[in-house]
Enzyme design. Sequence first.
Site, PDB file in Angstrom:
ATOM      1  N   CYS A  89      -2.181   9.613   2.713  1.00  4.74           N
ATOM      2  CA  CYS A  89      -1.708   9.036   1.442  1.00  4.74           C
ATOM      3  C   CYS A  89      -2.638   9.359   0.285  1.00  4.74           C
ATOM      4  O   CYS A  89      -2.200   9.442  -0.856  1.00  4.74           O
ATOM      5  CB  CYS A  89      -1.531   7.535   1.578  1.00  4.74           C
ATOM      6  SG  CYS A  89      -3.032   6.698   2.105  1.00  4.74           S
ATOM      7  N   GLU A  92       0.879  -1.178   0.000  1.00  3.03           N
ATOM      8  CA  GLU A  92       0.000   0.000   0.000  1.00  3.03           C
ATOM      9  C   GLU A  92       0.908   1.217   0.000  1.00  3.03           C
ATOM     10  O   GLU A  92       1.442   1.611   1.044  1.00  3.03           O
ATOM     11  CB  GLU A  92      -0.905  -0.013   1.243  1.00  3.03           C
ATOM     12  CG  GLU A  92      -1.879  -1.186   1.296  1.00  3.03           C
ATOM     13  CD  GLU A  92      -3.064  -1.039   0.342  1.00  3.03           C
ATOM     14  OE1 GLU A  92      -3.327   0.083  -0.118  1.00  3.03           O
ATOM     15  OE2 GLU A  92      -3.711  -2.051   0.052  1.00  3.03           O
TER      16      GLU A  92
HETATM   17  P1  NAD Z   1       8.133   4.624   5.094  1.00  2.00           P
HETATM   18  O1  NAD Z   1       8.207   3.851   3.822  1.00  2.00           O
HETATM   19  O2  NAD Z   1       9.247   5.522   5.444  1.00  2.00           O
HETATM   20  O3  NAD Z   1       7.956   3.634   6.351  1.00  2.00           O
HETATM   21  C1  NAD Z   1       6.992   2.622   6.392  1.00  2.00           C
HETATM   22  C2  NAD Z   1       7.496   1.467   7.247  1.00  2.00           C
HETATM   23  O4  NAD Z   1       8.675   0.941   6.677  1.00  2.00           O
HETATM   24  C3  NAD Z   1       7.832   1.853   8.689  1.00  2.00           C
HETATM   25  O5  NAD Z   1       7.310   0.860   9.537  1.00  2.00           O
HETATM   26  C4  NAD Z   1       9.344   1.875   8.710  1.00  2.00           C
HETATM   27  O6  NAD Z   1       9.865   1.464   9.938  1.00  2.00           O
HETATM   28  C5  NAD Z   1       9.715   0.866   7.632  1.00  2.00           C
HETATM   29  N1  NAD Z   1      10.961   1.212   6.936  1.00  2.00           N
HETATM   30  C6  NAD Z   1      11.433   2.453   6.651  1.00  2.00           C
HETATM   31  N2  NAD Z   1      12.600   2.381   5.977  1.00  2.00           N
HETATM   32  C7  NAD Z   1      12.859   1.057   5.849  1.00  2.00           C
HETATM   33  C8  NAD Z   1      13.942   0.331   5.249  1.00  2.00           C
HETATM   34  N3  NAD Z   1      14.970   0.952   4.660  1.00  2.00           N
HETATM   35  N4  NAD Z   1      13.908  -1.016   5.301  1.00  2.00           N
HETATM   36  C9  NAD Z   1      12.872  -1.655   5.873  1.00  2.00           C
HETATM   37  N5  NAD Z   1      11.835  -1.015   6.464  1.00  2.00           N
HETATM   38  C10 NAD Z   1      11.824   0.316   6.456  1.00  2.00           C
HETATM   39  O7  NAD Z   1       6.734   5.395   5.002  1.00  2.00           O
HETATM   40  P2  NAD Z   1       6.122   6.420   6.044  1.00  2.00           P
HETATM   41  O8  NAD Z   1       6.958   7.657   6.054  1.00  2.00           O
HETATM   42  O9  NAD Z   1       5.838   5.754   7.324  1.00  2.00           O
HETATM   43  O10 NAD Z   1       4.727   6.750   5.362  1.00  2.00           O
HETATM   44  C11 NAD Z   1       4.572   7.690   4.358  1.00  2.00           C
HETATM   45  C12 NAD Z   1       4.369   7.035   3.005  1.00  2.00           C
HETATM   46  O11 NAD Z   1       3.427   5.986   3.106  1.00  2.00           O
HETATM   47  C13 NAD Z   1       3.804   7.991   1.976  1.00  2.00           C
HETATM   48  O12 NAD Z   1       4.396   7.737   0.734  1.00  2.00           O
HETATM   49  C14 NAD Z   1       2.325   7.621   1.918  1.00  2.00           C
HETATM   50  O13 NAD Z   1       1.679   7.951   0.720  1.00  2.00           O
HETATM   51  C15 NAD Z   1       2.393   6.154   2.124  1.00  2.00           C
HETATM   52  N6  NAD Z   1       1.152   5.668   2.699  1.00  2.00           N
HETATM   53  C16 NAD Z   1       0.369   4.849   1.949  1.00  2.00           C
HETATM   54  C17 NAD Z   1      -0.840   4.424   2.451  1.00  2.00           C
HETATM   55  C18 NAD Z   1      -1.741   3.514   1.670  1.00  2.00           C
HETATM   56  O14 NAD Z   1      -2.691   3.000   2.253  1.00  2.00           O
HETATM   57  N7  NAD Z   1      -1.502   3.298   0.389  1.00  2.00           N
HETATM   58  C19 NAD Z   1      -1.240   4.816   3.722  1.00  2.00           C
HETATM   59  C20 NAD Z   1      -0.400   5.643   4.455  1.00  2.00           C
HETATM   60  C21 NAD Z   1       0.799   6.066   3.947  1.00  2.00           C
END
Ligand code: NAD
Length: 455
Positions: free
Chosen positions: A243, A209
């Site tokens: 998002c 997602e």
């Molecule tokens: P992110 O990708 O930075 O983090 C998401 C998760 O991934 C966290 O639990 C984090 O600990 C983990 N993570 C981060 N870097 C990692 C790595 N290098 N290796 C493994 N795991 C890692 O995203 P965010 O900042 O938490 O959220 C914002 C993004 O999420 C935006 O792009 C937003 O559009 C998207 N989002 C999508 C939805 C949806 O339902 N489609 C909902 C909410 C947010």
Amino acid sequence: MNYEDCIAQQRHFFNTNTTKDVSFRIKELRRLRSVLQENEELLYSSIYSDFKKSKFETYTTELSIIYHDIDLAISKIKKWTKKKRVFSGLTNLPARSYIIPEPYGTILVIGAWNYPYQLSLCPAIAAISAGCTVILKPSEVPSNTASTLAKLINQNFDPNFFKVIEGGVQETTDLLKIKFDKIFFTGSVPVGKIIYQAAAKHLTPVTLELGGKSPAIITKDVNMAMTVKRLVWAKFLNAGQTCIAPDYVMVESSVHKTFLEAMKTEILNTDYQVENHNYTQIVNDKNFERLVSFLDNPDKISLGGDYNAEKRSIPPTLLTNVEFSDKIMQEEIFGPILPVLSFESIEEAITKIKKLPKPLSCYVFTKSNRIKKKVLDEISFGGGAINDAVMHFSEPRLPFGGVGDSGIGQYHGRYGFETFSHQKSILQKSFLIELNLKYSPYTKNKLKWIKRLLS
Ligand code: NAD
């Protein structure tokens, strides 16, 4: 206990078949509902200390959605788990054909920070309703929220069934080295690619997602007052950290000025103040600085543009004279800044939108059936709304998910159950008769009959 042992124990528990019992799933979902209800005040105070999210927004955009998902699953699990009979072809008669939804097994759910309860728990609810065990890794960014989730789940559930593991990049990287039966990830596109690669090593299926730049298209014939009311709410909810928030607006040039004035009036009439519990902080300094870097050209700021670094607060900000080549149009904004661009024809708007990766959502505000159809037919996006924004998320009968760069797979309601279920196909034969046709020797006569039967 190390991660390998945690997951091995969940796998062992899954293999006892306890989770396959529908009454077990219902009992655990009820447990989750009462744990959350009994601890609502803690849930409110944790998220408020992380980024000043108000009770009102926490209830409307997090808890109510979680409660609704639990209630829907409880009322529908029996229906969802039923095997589905399908027609059997002539070749196999007499026979029965059916599909059995089978739980995948041990699931890893990785949450994002922006709706930290809902984006962690709703996939977990779907996985539990499908009969899986769950390891949940919430985002570490809102640290109080993450530790509250860990406390509430780990104190109230058998860890062999449902466990929260807290942590950031390192902990997630370590978890991803282990084989799960399915990974459900919510987060950014770059991290989504990391998850997909790690899952591929184990041939683990994924639901991703992700995010992207969701456009809102406004044509000249709209009810302007209602359009800006809905748009302003959708964009500045959670201070734009949503998002599916409209990332940018494309407005028909003849109403560009009217639209901008109406947007300003609507924003100024609304009380977007963190102190008054009507607005949210930017989640951390890193995101605050990233957002502020979009405000480097005062000539393009039509409203707002000031900010408070100490409070990590950016008021609703409108930008004009923005080009698709500008920095702000190269990445998802994910904050309370809205670029307003204009178009002469719907064809021009569609062509420009389609130059960017497929968005998670797309919104079109118009009375024209031709334009509605054109947008739906010609732009590929996850889901969206006509004459509204964001609210499609609140419809549990609509699947929610992205397409292309905005994600893989979908959930919510029945679609969430299916996301965590393998569709096992069964052909059931009897011992009544057996035609000799498919067996050797392969005679001309048999081939003649087979051609008749199979054509
Ligand atoms: P992110 O990708 O930075 O983090 C998401 C998760 O991934 C966290 O639990 C984090 O600990 C983990 N993570 C981060 N870097 C990692 C790595 N290098 N290796 C493994 N795991 C890692 O995203 P965010 O900042 O938490 O959220 C914002 C993004 O999420 C935006 O792009 C937003 O559009 C998207 N989002 C999508 C939805 C949806 O339902 N489609 C909902 C909410 C947010």
